[in-house]
Design a protein around this motif. Structure first.
Motif, PDB file in Angstrom:
ATOM      1  N   ILE A  68      46.569  46.644  25.942  1.00  0.00           N
ATOM      2  CA  ILE A  68      46.420  47.906  26.667  1.00  0.00           C
ATOM      3  C   ILE A  68      44.958  48.309  26.618  1.00  0.00           C
ATOM      4  CG2 ILE A  68      47.052  50.343  26.747  1.00  0.00           C
ATOM      5  CD1 ILE A  68      49.714  49.614  25.488  1.00  0.00           C
ATOM      6  N   ALA A  69      44.391  48.564  27.784  1.00  0.00           N
ATOM      7  CA  ALA A  69      42.976  48.906  27.879  1.00  0.00           C
ATOM      8  C   ALA A  69      42.730  50.341  27.432  1.00  0.00           C
ATOM      9  CB  ALA A  69      42.481  48.723  29.308  1.00  0.00           C
ATOM     10  N   ASP A  70      41.658  50.508  26.687  1.00  0.00           N
ATOM     11  CA  ASP A  70      41.213  51.822  26.232  1.00  0.00           C
ATOM     12  C   ASP A  70      39.724  51.908  26.530  1.00  0.00           C
ATOM     13  OD1 ASP A  70      40.686  54.207  24.918  1.00  0.00           O
ATOM     14  OD2 ASP A  70      40.806  53.331  22.911  1.00  0.00           O
ATOM     15  N   GLY A  71      39.390  52.508  27.671  1.00  0.00           N
ATOM     16  CA  GLY A  71      37.992  52.582  28.077  1.00  0.00           C
ATOM     17  C   GLY A  71      37.755  51.894  29.413  1.00  0.00           C
ATOM     18  N   SER A  72      36.543  51.997  29.893  1.00  0.00           N
ATOM     19  CA  SER A  72      36.177  51.498  31.217  1.00  0.00           C
ATOM     20  C   SER A  72      36.269  49.981  31.313  1.00  0.00           C
ATOM     21  CB  SER A  72      34.752  51.940  31.561  1.00  0.00           C
ATOM     22  OG  SER A  72      34.302  51.315  32.752  1.00  0.00           O
ATOM     23  N   LYS A  73      36.795  49.509  32.437  1.00  0.00           N
ATOM     24  CA  LYS A  73      36.837  48.063  32.677  1.00  0.00           C
ATOM     25  C   LYS A  73      35.439  47.493  32.883  1.00  0.00           C
ATOM     26  CE  LYS A  73      37.714  48.618  37.664  1.00  0.00           C
ATOM     27  NZ  LYS A  73      36.364  48.181  38.088  1.00  0.00           N
ATOM     28  N   ASP A  74      34.473  48.371  33.149  1.00  0.00           N
ATOM     29  CA  ASP A  74      33.093  47.932  33.353  1.00  0.00           C
ATOM     30  C   ASP A  74      32.253  48.029  32.083  1.00  0.00           C
ATOM     31  OD1 ASP A  74      33.495  47.466  36.144  1.00  0.00           O
ATOM     32  OD2 ASP A  74      33.322  49.620  36.506  1.00  0.00           O
ATOM     33  N   ALA A  75      32.873  48.367  30.978  1.00  0.00           N
ATOM     34  CA  ALA A  75      32.130  48.479  29.714  1.00  0.00           C
ATOM     35  C   ALA A  75      31.491  47.140  29.362  1.00  0.00           C
ATOM     36  CB  ALA A  75      33.066  48.922  28.597  1.00  0.00           C
ATOM     37  N   PRO A  76      30.246  47.155  28.928  1.00  0.00           N
ATOM     38  CA  PRO A  76      29.551  45.898  28.618  1.00  0.00           C
ATOM     39  C   PRO A  76      30.066  45.198  27.367  1.00  0.00           C
ATOM     40  CG  PRO A  76      28.168  47.780  28.055  1.00  0.00           C
ATOM     41  CD  PRO A  76      29.359  48.327  28.777  1.00  0.00           C
ATOM     42  N   ARG A 111      35.759  56.687  19.564  1.00  0.00           N
ATOM     43  CA  ARG A 111      35.691  57.595  20.717  1.00  0.00           C
ATOM     44  C   ARG A 111      34.297  57.725  21.312  1.00  0.00           C
ATOM     45  NH1 ARG A 111      39.425  56.703  23.223  1.00  0.00           N
ATOM     46  NH2 ARG A 111      39.476  55.004  21.720  1.00  0.00           N
ATOM     47  N   PRO A 112      33.214  57.905  20.541  1.00  0.00           N
ATOM     48  CA  PRO A 112      31.898  58.072  21.175  1.00  0.00           C
ATOM     49  C   PRO A 112      31.508  56.870  22.039  1.00  0.00           C
ATOM     50  CG  PRO A 112      31.819  58.758  18.887  1.00  0.00           C
ATOM     51  CD  PRO A 112      33.149  58.093  19.079  1.00  0.00           C
ATOM     52  N   TRP A 113      31.834  55.676  21.603  1.00  0.00           N
ATOM     53  CA  TRP A 113      31.489  54.469  22.354  1.00  0.00           C
ATOM     54  C   TRP A 113      32.377  54.302  23.588  1.00  0.00           C
ATOM     55  CZ3 TRP A 113      31.075  54.802  17.094  1.00  0.00           C
ATOM     56  CH2 TRP A 113      29.882  54.364  16.506  1.00  0.00           C
ATOM     57  N   VAL A 114      33.663  54.612  23.426  1.00  0.00           N
ATOM     58  CA  VAL A 114      34.589  54.468  24.545  1.00  0.00           C
ATOM     59  C   VAL A 114      34.303  55.507  25.618  1.00  0.00           C
ATOM     60  CG1 VAL A 114      37.026  54.625  25.237  1.00  0.00           C
ATOM     61  CG2 VAL A 114      36.393  53.412  23.133  1.00  0.00           C
ATOM     62  N   LYS A 115      34.100  56.760  25.201  1.00  0.00           N
ATOM     63  CA  LYS A 115      33.871  57.834  26.166  1.00  0.00           C
ATOM     64  C   LYS A 115      32.550  57.691  26.904  1.00  0.00           C
ATOM     65  CE  LYS A 115      36.756  61.373  23.980  1.00  0.00           C
ATOM     66  NZ  LYS A 115      36.789  62.703  23.316  1.00  0.00           N
ATOM     67  N   SER A 116      31.573  57.049  26.272  1.00  0.00           N
ATOM     68  CA  SER A 116      30.285  56.839  26.931  1.00  0.00           C
ATOM     69  C   SER A 116      30.299  55.641  27.867  1.00  0.00           C
ATOM     70  CB  SER A 116      29.189  56.637  25.879  1.00  0.00           C
ATOM     71  OG  SER A 116      29.375  55.408  25.184  1.00  0.00           O
ATOM     72  N   GLY A 117      31.403  54.907  27.896  1.00  0.00           N
ATOM     73  CA  GLY A 117      31.512  53.753  28.780  1.00  0.00           C
ATOM     74  C   GLY A 117      30.897  52.480  28.230  1.00  0.00           C
ATOM     75  N   LYS A 118      30.521  52.496  26.956  1.00  0.00           N
ATOM     76  CA  LYS A 118      29.849  51.328  26.382  1.00  0.00           C
ATOM     77  C   LYS A 118      30.818  50.281  25.845  1.00  0.00           C
ATOM     78  CE  LYS A 118      25.599  53.764  25.139  1.00  0.00           C
ATOM     79  NZ  LYS A 118      24.684  54.176  24.030  1.00  0.00           N
ATOM     80  N   VAL A 119      32.043  50.709  25.516  1.00  0.00           N
ATOM     81  CA  VAL A 119      33.006  49.800  24.893  1.00  0.00           C
ATOM     82  C   VAL A 119      34.381  49.987  25.515  1.00  0.00           C
ATOM     83  CG1 VAL A 119      34.238  49.236  22.749  1.00  0.00           C
ATOM     84  CG2 VAL A 119      31.783  49.702  22.685  1.00  0.00           C
ATOM     85  N   GLN A 120      35.058  48.874  25.729  1.00  0.00           N
ATOM     86  CA  GLN A 120      36.473  48.928  26.051  1.00  0.00           C
ATOM     87  C   GLN A 120      37.239  48.292  24.896  1.00  0.00           C
ATOM     88  OE1 GLN A 120      38.659  46.187  28.782  1.00  0.00           O
ATOM     89  NE2 GLN A 120      39.059  48.049  30.000  1.00  0.00           N
ATOM     90  N   LEU A 121      38.137  49.065  24.291  1.00  0.00           N
ATOM     91  CA  LEU A 121      39.040  48.516  23.291  1.00  0.00           C
ATOM     92  C   LEU A 121      40.252  47.932  24.001  1.00  0.00           C
ATOM     93  CD1 LEU A 121      39.143  51.303  20.526  1.00  0.00           C
ATOM     94  CD2 LEU A 121      37.596  49.355  20.705  1.00  0.00           C
TER      95      LEU A 121
END
Length: 255
Positions: A114-122, A144-154
Motif C-alpha cells: 500500500i502506497a504512502d506518499g507521492s508516486k513521484d517521490a525520488p 511524516r515530514p519526508w512523506v508530506k514533503s514528497g521526498k519519500v514514498q513508503l
C-alpha cells in the motif's frame, strides 16, 4: 536472521567481474564436487599465488572457493592479504550479493503493498507492516515530514502476524476502495483506530497476504516493521524495528 543479514550491504546493479556465469561442463572437477553438495557456482575471479577463485551461493549465503594450482584441492573461506584486506569481499558482492539484492528488490516491488506518499517521490522505502504493530505506527509517524514533503514514498507490504485479527485487518486495508487513505486513517488514529478485520477474506486478497507472508519467511524476517531502503551508494540496507532518530536520515534521506 542469519541467512539474510548477508544481504544488507549489497550493491544493486553492480556488474559482474570478468567472468560470465559458469556452465557445469566448464568447471574443474574439484569445484564440480562442491557444486554436487548443493552450492551454486556463480562465477570465477582472479586470486593470488596461482589460486583460482570461484564465487558460490549456498542457502542465500555467498561463499568463496579457491582452487589450488594443481586443481585437486579446494579451500573454502575468506582470503586476506598481508595488510588484512579481505580479498573475497569484492568478488562475492559483485558476483553473488548484487544479483541477490536486485532480486529481493524486484520481489518487494511485485508484492502486495500500500502506497504512502507521492508516486513521484525520488526515494522509495519498503516495510513489512502489521496493522497491530505499534512500531509500524511509530515509524509511520517518524516518516511524516519526508512523506508530506514528497521526498519519500513508503510502501507497506501488509502481513498479519501479531494478533489473531491481524490477517483480517490487513485484508481490510488491501480490499479497501482506497487502500492508501484507509491505511492513513488507521495509522493516524493509533490505538483509537476503527479498523475492523474482515470476517471473511476474499480469495484474491488472501492470495496477496499469503504471497507477502511467503516473502517475509523467505527473507527470514522475525518481526515487523522490517524496513528496506537504498543508501547513498545504492546499497540495499535493512532496518529491523522502528529506527532511532539518528538513523532516520540514513533511511529517509535529508529533510
Amino acid at each position: 536472521m542469519p541467512r539474510f543479514r548477508h544481504l544488507l550491504t549489497m550493491t544493486l546493479g553492480a556488474a559482474l567481474l570478468q567472468s560470465p556465469l559458469l556452465h557445469a561442463e566448464e568447471l574443474p572437477a574439484a569445484i564440480r564436487k562442491i557444486e554436487e553438495k548443493g552450492a551454486k557456482i556463480i562465477g570465477s575471479f582472479d586470486a593470488p599465488d596461482g589460486l583460482r577463485g570461484y564465487a558460490a551461493q549456498y542457502q542465500n549465503r555467498g561463499m568463496a572457493l579457491y582452487l589450488t594450482p594443481d586443481g585437486k584441492h579446494v579451500l573454502l573461506g575468506n582470503l586476506y592479504d598481508a595488510n588484512g584486506k579481505d580479498l573475497s569481499a569484492e568478488p562475492l558482492q559483485k558476483l553473488v550479493y548484487a544479483p541477490m539484492a536486485k532480486e529481493v528488490w524486484a520481489k518487494m516491488e511485485s508484492s502486495a503493498w500500500i502506497a504512502d506518499g507521492s508516486k513521484d517521490a525520488p526515494r522509495v522505502v519498503y516495510l513489512f507492516s502489521d496493522p497491530n504493530c505499534q512500531y509500524c505506527t511509530l515509524f509511520w509517524e517518524q516518516a511524516r515530514p519526508w512523506v508530506k514533503s514528497g521526498k519519500v514514498q513508503l510502501r507497506h507490504i501488509m502481513v498479519g502476524i501479531i494478533r489473531e485479527d491481524s490477517p483480517g485487518k490487513s485484508a481490510a486495508l488491501l480490499a479497501s476502495k482506497d487502500p492508501s487513505k484507509a491505511l492513513d486513517d488507521h495509522e493516524k488514529a493509533g490505538k483509537q483506530s476503527a479498523l475492523k478485520a474482515l470476517p471473511t477474506i476474499p480469495q484474491e486478497v488472501q492470495d496477496k497476504l499469503n504471497a507477502n507472508m511467503a516473502l517475509m519467511e523467505e527473507l527470514e524476517l522475525p518481526a515487523t516493521p522490517a524496513i528496506f531502503y537504498l543508501d547513498a551508494k545504492g546499497d540495499l540496507q535493512q532496518q529491523q524495528g522502528a529506527p532511532s532518530p539518528d538513523k532516520l536520515a540514513k533511511i529517509l534521506g535529508p529533510k
